[in-house]
Design a protein around this motif. Structure first.
Motif, mmCIF file in Angstrom:
data_model
loop_
_atom_site.group_PDB
_atom_site.id
_atom_site.type_symbol
_atom_site.label_atom_id
_atom_site.label_comp_id
_atom_site.label_asym_id
_atom_site.label_seq_id
_atom_site.Cartn_x
_atom_site.Cartn_y
_atom_site.Cartn_z
ATOM 1 N N UNK A 202 0.743 -1.148 0.053
ATOM 2 C CA UNK A 202 0.009 0.128 0.034
ATOM 3 C C UNK A 202 0.836 1.171 0.106
ATOM 4 N N UNK A 203 1.723 1.386 -0.884
ATOM 5 C CA UNK A 203 2.566 2.367 -0.995
ATOM 6 C C UNK A 203 2.868 2.791 -2.326
ATOM 7 N N UNK A 204 1.957 4.065 -2.962
ATOM 8 C CA UNK A 204 1.946 4.352 -4.353
ATOM 9 C C UNK A 204 3.351 4.692 -4.891
ATOM 10 N N UNK A 205 4.159 5.123 -3.915
ATOM 11 C CA UNK A 205 5.487 5.504 -4.597
ATOM 12 C C UNK A 205 5.966 4.201 -5.242
ATOM 13 N N UNK A 206 6.009 3.197 -4.306
ATOM 14 C CA UNK A 206 6.652 1.930 -4.655
ATOM 15 C C UNK A 206 5.812 1.394 -6.062
ATOM 16 N N UNK A 207 4.686 1.545 -6.096
ATOM 17 C CA UNK A 207 3.789 1.132 -7.414
ATOM 18 C C UNK A 207 4.264 1.836 -8.639
ATOM 19 N N UNK A 208 4.796 3.105 -8.385
ATOM 20 C CA UNK A 208 5.316 4.117 -9.702
ATOM 21 C C UNK A 208 6.620 3.355 -9.990
ATOM 22 N N UNK A 209 7.508 3.342 -9.123
ATOM 23 C CA UNK A 209 8.871 2.819 -9.217
ATOM 24 C C UNK A 209 8.828 1.556 -10.118
ATOM 25 N N UNK A 210 7.816 0.544 -9.595
ATOM 26 C CA UNK A 210 7.930 -0.711 -10.171
ATOM 27 C C UNK A 210 7.538 -0.704 -11.693
ATOM 28 N N UNK A 211 6.528 0.215 -11.970
ATOM 29 C CA UNK A 211 6.387 0.260 -13.179
ATOM 30 C C UNK A 211 7.198 1.180 -14.185
ATOM 31 N N UNK A 212 8.158 1.985 -13.660
ATOM 32 C CA UNK A 212 9.304 2.597 -14.415
ATOM 33 C C UNK A 212 10.408 1.483 -14.479
ATOM 34 N N UNK A 213 10.505 0.690 -13.361
ATOM 35 C CA UNK A 213 11.473 -0.430 -13.668
ATOM 36 C C UNK A 213 11.104 -1.457 -14.852
ATOM 37 N N UNK A 214 9.988 -1.809 -14.708
ATOM 38 C CA UNK A 214 9.494 -2.955 -15.780
ATOM 39 C C UNK A 214 9.784 -2.149 -17.381
ATOM 40 N N UNK A 215 9.557 -0.661 -17.473
ATOM 41 C CA UNK A 215 9.625 -0.391 -18.500
ATOM 42 C C UNK A 215 11.246 0.212 -18.912
ATOM 43 N N UNK A 216 11.951 0.392 -17.981
ATOM 44 C CA UNK A 216 13.347 1.019 -18.317
ATOM 45 C C UNK A 216 14.515 0.254 -17.835
ATOM 46 N N UNK A 217 14.184 -0.933 -17.034
ATOM 47 C CA UNK A 217 15.472 -1.602 -17.017
ATOM 48 C C UNK A 217 16.249 -2.416 -18.054
ATOM 49 N N UNK A 218 17.357 -2.228 -17.934
ATOM 50 C CA UNK A 218 18.345 -2.715 -19.079
ATOM 51 C C UNK A 218 18.678 -4.447 -19.283
ATOM 52 N N UNK A 219 18.593 -4.792 -18.166
ATOM 53 C CA UNK A 219 18.508 -6.289 -18.263
ATOM 54 C C UNK A 219 17.502 -6.814 -18.756
ATOM 55 N N UNK A 220 16.115 -6.188 -18.449
ATOM 56 C CA UNK A 220 14.866 -6.826 -19.093
ATOM 57 C C UNK A 220 14.878 -6.430 -20.510
ATOM 58 N N UNK A 221 15.444 -5.378 -21.008
ATOM 59 C CA UNK A 221 15.531 -4.955 -22.281
ATOM 60 C C UNK A 221 16.456 -5.953 -23.299
#
Length: 475
Positions: free
Chosen positions: A58-77
């Protein structure tokens, strides 16, 4: 030749697929998880695993960070790029299953040898001539033994393995970012505790200096109070260093430069607390959910299909070949029906002596399949171990946190009493220092334990393989 189509049709109807067919291995999951932790505040439940488990904090800031990680992580790319490579390989191999048609055209100014075999009349070699060619060639291997089908089956399994590898990377980076975020909030909480204790220590120093001026305290009391202030101050740079490292770690996971999150996350916030119920699913679902198990299964499938390819290489390869075109020496005649050329018929390639290459390749593929089967069992066993360890750690850290909450409450009461007794002259300053040291140690352990609870929840869901089924928005 008039019976060739009938012969080829009979051969096609008699085609078979060599090699063993893949069967999904039995994961042999336990009936229930060993560790439940029914005596703790946040208890594992049998409900379906949350696809976006970080929302349990229940931490909105963590939710936003997770979305950015999924979009920008280089290992994932990079994992996504490897997936595209495997899809391209599958597409390239798929061409073997259909006829290959090539076009060709050419022009040459030529002259034959006056004394060579190309001019038996002995006259053509005295003249230059033009030659124009154009046409189509067709080649199609009749996959009688399933070699091409097994190659495509193995390629398709490798695509699934690459897909699951990407899912596994996603699970790992989401858990790592949640862990770093919780640790950052824990370190910020530790700094706040240090600063609060520093204020108490400075207030105690002022009180001691005042009492020394009144002739009640000694120079030793003042020196001890100053030492306590210095000790607490010395711990602040270490906490700030760890916060900077965690901020950089989160920025790296987001694919951003160091310091990019300093302004966004520098303001201290409480450590995210887990909910009362934590859905962990059933053990039987683990093999269907964890990407590394699914990847190991796909690798085993590919290895099994490769055995069929190796076995098919022992048998003849029959191809249907054909060509049609035009050839002329004069441009005016090129394209006339009389300038046509064609050829059609089957070709046969039969391995007679390969020096043991085919047997060696088959033995290699069978050994690779055995290794893949062992790797699958090892992956499943490791998954159970990780889940069991995570459940035990999660429950144990909550028990420790509950005890530390009580210790901190008593420590604050003890420090307040020691200060009042010191003011009244009932005890010396050593009692105040001892009470404050005990309180500071308990508060730091409390923060570390609260941080460990949040980290272990992230590790629990990493062990459960949650987070890839429904990727965060922005991915």
């Amino acid at each position: 030749m008039k019976h060739a189509p009938l012969l080829l049709a009979c051969l096609a109807l008699g085609a078979c697929t060599l090699g063993p067919d893949f069967r999904r291995p039995d994961a042999q999951a336990p009936a229930a998880w060993n560790a439940k932790g029914d005596d703790v505040a946040s208890r594992p439940a049998d409900g379906a695993v949350e696809s976006r488990w970080w929302r349990l904090f229940d931490d909105p800031q963590l939710d936003r960070l997770q979305a950015r990680v999924a979009a920008g992580n280089l290992d994932l790319q990079a994992a996504a790029a490897r997936l595209e490579q495997s899809r391209a390989i599958r597409q390239a191999l798929g061409a073997d299953a259909v006829p290959q048609v090539d076009g060709n055209a050419g022009y040459a100014r030529q002259r034959n040898s006056e004394v060579g075999l190309s001019d038996p009349s002995g006259e053509g070699g005295r003249h230059n001539f033009n030659q124009l060619d154009a046409g189509f060639t067709l080649s199609w291997e009749l996959d009688l033994w399933g070699r091409v089908r097994r190659e495509l089956e193995a390629a398709e399994a490798q695509v699934r393995a690459s897909e699951e590898s990407r899912h596994d990377v996603l699970v790992a980076v989401l858990a790592e970012s949640a862990r770093d975020y919780v640790q950052l909030r824990g370190e910020q909480g530790r700094e706040a505790i240090l600063r609060g204790n520093l204020d108490i220590a400075r207030h105690s120093l002022e009180l001691t200096q005042l009492r020394r001026a009144e002739g009640v305290a000694t120079e030793l009391d003042v020196a001890e109070a100053k030492a306590q202030v210095a000790v607490i101050e010395s711990q602040l740079p270490g906490s700030q260093k760890r916060q900077a490292r965690l901020l950089n770690a989160l920025a790296y996971l987001l694919g951003e430069e160091p310091g990019a999150l300093a302004g966004e996350l520098a303001q201290a916030r409480p450590i995210p607390r887990p909910p009362q119920a934590v859905p962990v699913g059933l053990p039987a679902e683990l093999a269907r959910r964890r990407p590394d198990i699914r990847q190991a299964e796909a690798v085993l499938h590919a290895a099994t299909a490769s055995i069929g390819v190796a076995r098919a290489d022992f048998y003849p390869r029959i191809s249907l070949n054909g060509d049609f075109g035009f050839q002329a020496l004069q441009l005016a005649n090129f394209g006339d029906w009389n300038s046509r050329t064609f050829g059609i018929g089957p070709s046969l390639r039969l391995p007679i002596f390969e020096g043991g290459r085919l047997k060696g390749t088959l033995a290699l593929r069978e050994a690779q399949q055995q290794e893949a089967a062992i790797a699958y069992r090892r992956t499943v066993l490791n998954a159970w171990r990780e889940v069991d360890d995570a459940l035990n750690d999660y429950a144990a850290d909550q028990r420790e946190l509950a005890a530390l909450d009580e210790a901190v409450e008593h420590g604050r009461t003890a420090l307040a009493n020691a200060r009042e007794q010191y003011k009244a002259g009932a005890v010396d300053f050593l009692n105040v220092l001892s009470a404050q040291r005990e309180l500071l140690a308990s508060e730091e352990r409390q923060v570390r334990s609260s941080e460990a609870v949040g980290v272990n929840l992230a590790l629990l869901y990493k062990a459960l393989g949650g987070g890839w089924e429904q990727e965060p928005a922005g991915s």
